[in-house]
Design an enzyme around this catalytic site. Structure first.
Site, short mmCIF file in Angstrom:
data_model
loop_
_atom_site.label_atom_id
_atom_site.label_comp_id
_atom_site.label_asym_id
_atom_site.label_seq_id
_atom_site.Cartn_x
_atom_site.Cartn_y
_atom_site.Cartn_z
N ARG A 1 98.78 125.58 86.23
CA ARG A 1 98.81 125.94 84.82
C ARG A 1 98.32 127.36 84.61
O ARG A 1 97.20 127.70 84.95
CB ARG A 1 97.93 124.97 84.02
N ARG B 1 97.24 118.84 66.47
CA ARG B 1 96.26 119.87 66.80
C ARG B 1 95.92 120.73 65.59
O ARG B 1 95.13 121.67 65.72
CB ARG B 1 96.84 120.77 67.89
N ARG C 1 90.06 121.63 87.75
CA ARG C 1 91.48 121.27 87.62
C ARG C 1 92.37 122.38 88.17
O ARG C 1 93.38 122.10 88.81
CB ARG C 1 91.82 121.01 86.15
N ARG D 1 91.44 129.06 74.16
CA ARG D 1 91.86 127.69 73.82
C ARG D 1 90.74 126.94 73.09
O ARG D 1 91.00 126.17 72.18
CB ARG D 1 92.30 126.95 75.10
N LYS E 1 91.59 113.89 78.13
CA LYS E 1 92.64 113.17 77.38
C LYS E 1 93.77 112.75 78.32
O LYS E 1 94.23 111.62 78.28
CB LYS E 1 93.23 114.06 76.27
P1 AMP Z 1 97.61 121.19 76.52
O1 AMP Z 1 98.34 120.84 77.77
O2 AMP Z 1 97.56 120.04 75.54
O3 AMP Z 1 96.23 121.77 76.77
O4 AMP Z 1 98.44 122.33 75.77
C1 AMP Z 1 98.69 123.57 76.39
C2 AMP Z 1 99.18 124.58 75.37
O5 AMP Z 1 100.39 124.10 74.76
C3 AMP Z 1 98.24 124.83 74.20
O6 AMP Z 1 97.25 125.79 74.48
C4 AMP Z 1 99.24 125.34 73.13
O7 AMP Z 1 99.64 126.66 73.40
C5 AMP Z 1 100.44 124.44 73.38
N1 AMP Z 1 100.37 123.20 72.60
C6 AMP Z 1 100.30 121.92 73.11
N2 AMP Z 1 100.27 121.00 72.12
C7 AMP Z 1 100.28 121.70 70.96
C8 AMP Z 1 100.24 121.35 69.59
N3 AMP Z 1 100.17 120.06 69.20
N4 AMP Z 1 100.29 122.34 68.66
C9 AMP Z 1 100.38 123.64 69.01
N5 AMP Z 1 100.40 124.05 70.30
C10 AMP Z 1 100.36 123.11 71.27
#
Ligand code: AMP
Length: 194
Positions: free
Chosen positions: A135, A88, A127, A146, A13
């Site tokens: 990260r 999400r 990554r 996740r 994404k």
């Molecule tokens: P990402 O970078 O999109 O993989 O997000 C990393 C982490 O941020 C996720 O595992 C969640 O803990 C939190 N997070 C990001 N976007 C959301 C969302 N829309 N709703 C809830 N938690 C989120």
């Protein structure tokens, strides 16, 4: 043009959102990046969400909904935005529909990157190496959490948008440029209708 890019962690994404930013002048809005910025800035919100994010769980709907609602009002979103990692949960998707309606905006395309789960671990491990472990949640143990969160909380959005007849799927396992082309075809089709 306003777009949602959906897919599990490691689906690509972020990669495709960056390409779309450059190609179409849209703004990538990644709730994950926004939350990580709060953590780096050691803000009260950052301190609140750090442990949750590190564990691979989702932060509360209220936090991300407010974040996105404020963000899409900013001038750099006037030409349009790409939602990456939001919504999400079905509650977030419903809140997004309401919020956009209230702001007189709409979504032009909702695109799901369909990927093979077994390949995700390899991608995330790559990554982690490429970003020098930037990260905290890019590791095998947290990835499992996740993915579980994706299946339990995020996957139900697929039927939500399918029910509205709005979801388009692309093969996220194809090479990056092929995925980009598939997305471009959808967006060019959406632009003609809009
Ligand atoms: P990402 O970078 O999109 O993989 O997000 C990393 C982490 O941020 C996720 O595992 C969640 O803990 C939190 N997070 C990001 N976007 C959301 C969302 N829309 N709703 C809830 N938690 C989120």
């Amino acid at each position: 043009m306003n777009i949602i890019l959906m897919g599990p962690p490691g689906a690509g994404k972020g990669t495709q959102a960056k390409i779309l930013e450059d190609a179409r002048g849209l703004k990538q809005l990644s709730t994950g990046d926004m939350l990580r910025a709060e953590i780096s800035g050691e803000t009260p919100l950052g301190l609140k969400v750090k442990a949750i994010m590190d564990s691979g769980s989702l932060v509360s709907d209220e936090i991300v909904i407010e974040m996105i609602s404020n963000r899409i009002d900013q001038p750099d979103c006037v030409e349009g935005f790409i939602l990456d990692g939001f919504p999400r949960t079905v509650a977030q998707a419903e809140a997004l529909d309401k919020m956009l309606h209230a702001k007189g905006k709409d979504l032009n395309a909702i695109i799901q990157l369909v990927v093979d789960e077994a390949a995700l671990l390899a991608r995330i491990e790559r990554r982690a190496v490429e970003t020098g472990g930037a990260r905290a949640d890019d590791n095998a143990e947290t990835l499992k959490k996740r993915l579980d969160a994706y299946k339990a909380q995020t996957a139900p959005i697929v039927p939500y948008y399918e029910g509205q007849g709005r979801l388009k799927k692309v093969d996220g396992m194809a090479a990056v440029n092929i995925v980009t082309e598939q997305i471009a075809d959808i967006l060019d089709g959406a632009a003609k209708i809009a």
